[in-house]
Design a protein around this motif. Structure first.
Motif, PDB file in Angstrom:
ATOM      1  N   GLN A  92      -0.437   8.983  -1.474  1.00  0.00           N
ATOM      2  CA  GLN A  92      -1.576   9.551  -2.067  1.00  0.00           C
ATOM      3  C   GLN A  92      -2.358  10.279  -0.878  1.00  0.00           C
ATOM      4  N   ALA A  93      -2.641   9.300   0.110  1.00  0.00           N
ATOM      5  CA  ALA A  93      -3.462   9.783   1.151  1.00  0.00           C
ATOM      6  C   ALA A  93      -2.710  10.977   2.059  1.00  0.00           C
TER       7      ALA A  93
ATOM      8  N   ARG B 293      -9.079   9.194   0.079  1.00  0.00           N
ATOM      9  CA  ARG B 293     -10.356   9.333  -0.085  1.00  0.00           C
ATOM     10  C   ARG B 293     -10.675   9.900  -1.673  1.00  0.00           C
TER      11      ARG B 293
ATOM     12  N   TRP C 252      -8.475  11.085  -4.927  1.00  0.00           N
ATOM     13  CA  TRP C 252      -7.072  11.283  -5.687  1.00  0.00           C
ATOM     14  C   TRP C 252      -7.054  11.319  -7.252  1.00  0.00           C
TER      15      TRP C 252
ATOM     16  N   GLN D 123      -1.899   1.981   6.890  1.00  0.00           N
ATOM     17  CA  GLN D 123      -2.359   1.695   5.504  1.00  0.00           C
ATOM     18  C   GLN D 123      -3.429   2.255   4.847  1.00  0.00           C
ATOM     19  N   TRP D 124      -3.391   3.714   5.084  1.00  0.00           N
ATOM     20  CA  TRP D 124      -4.131   4.513   4.655  1.00  0.00           C
ATOM     21  C   TRP D 124      -4.461   4.615   3.032  1.00  0.00           C
ATOM     22  N   LYS D 125      -6.009   4.785   2.689  1.00  0.00           N
ATOM     23  CA  LYS D 125      -6.138   4.787   1.179  1.00  0.00           C
ATOM     24  C   LYS D 125      -6.706   6.309   1.183  1.00  0.00           C
TER      25      LYS D 125
ATOM     26  N   ASP E 224      -0.753   4.191  -2.094  1.00  0.00           N
ATOM     27  CA  ASP E 224      -2.122   4.547  -1.334  1.00  0.00           C
ATOM     28  C   ASP E 224      -1.738   5.328  -0.397  1.00  0.00           C
ATOM     29  N   ALA E 225      -0.700   5.100   0.549  1.00  0.00           N
ATOM     30  CA  ALA E 225      -0.343   6.009   1.628  1.00  0.00           C
ATOM     31  C   ALA E 225       0.269   7.297   1.265  1.00  0.00           C
TER      32      ALA E 225
ATOM     33  N   GLY F  55       0.750  -1.118  -0.016  1.00  0.00           N
ATOM     34  CA  GLY F  55       0.000   0.102  -0.084  1.00  0.00           C
ATOM     35  C   GLY F  55       0.778   1.360  -0.178  1.00  0.00           C
TER      36      GLY F  55
END
Length: 160
Positions: free
Chosen positions: A48-49, A81, A83, A77-79, A45-46, A42
């Motif tokens: 970008q978050a 919201r 992007w 492991q943030w995604k 994702d991290a 991830g």
């Protein structure tokens, strides 16, 4: 170096590194380096978050703690919201090197800039300009010197 330059992690990191520097992440911080090294899943994702959340905080005029945000994003492991890769073109998320590159096109013109500048790259959290004549310069030095002096530096052939 955190990753091998041929790795996908390195490619992903390099895509987001200028925006992360622009929001204030300190890659010399040992906690940041450890968290990046230990992120096996991830990563994109991290990153970008971290960027999108920091930008949202900025728009809300709230305090931003970029190192803490990135650490949490990596470990939890943030995604993201929302992007969109166009976020990387927002002026406030451009690194000083990207701003200098854009400025060189405005001041010198695209043809001259493209003929003189080989690359703008980041090494150990610092941005450098590599000129076609083989010389290199910190981006911060280029800003300090001004356009005329840098143009002269970039057009002089290296003597050796």
């Amino acid at each position: 170096m955190l990753w091998n330059q041929d790795s996908i992690e390195y490619e992903i990191f390099k895509k987001y590194e200028p925006a992360l520097i622009a929001i204030g992440v300190n890659f010399a911080n040992n906690h940041i380096q450890d968290a990046l090294k230990n992120c096996n899943y991830g990563l994109e994702d991290a990153l970008q978050a971290t960027i999108s959340y920091s930008f949202w905080l900025y728009e809300q005029k709230k305090e931003i703690a970029p190192n803490q945000i990135l650490l949490r994003a990596l470990t939890e492991q943030w995604k993201p919201r929302e992007w969109d890769d166009s976020f990387l073109q927002i002026e406030g998320l451009k690194s000083q090197g990207q701003k200098w590159w854009d400025g060189a096109a405005k001041i010198w013109g695209n043809d001259v800039r493209n003929r003189l500048v080989a690359d703008i790259f980041i090494e150990e959290g610092r941005e450098y300009i590599k000129f076609m004549n083989g010389k290199e310069m910190l981006v911060e030095t280029a800003w300090r010197w001004g356009w005329e002096r840098v143009l002269e530096y970039a057009t002089n052939i290296m003597s050796g």
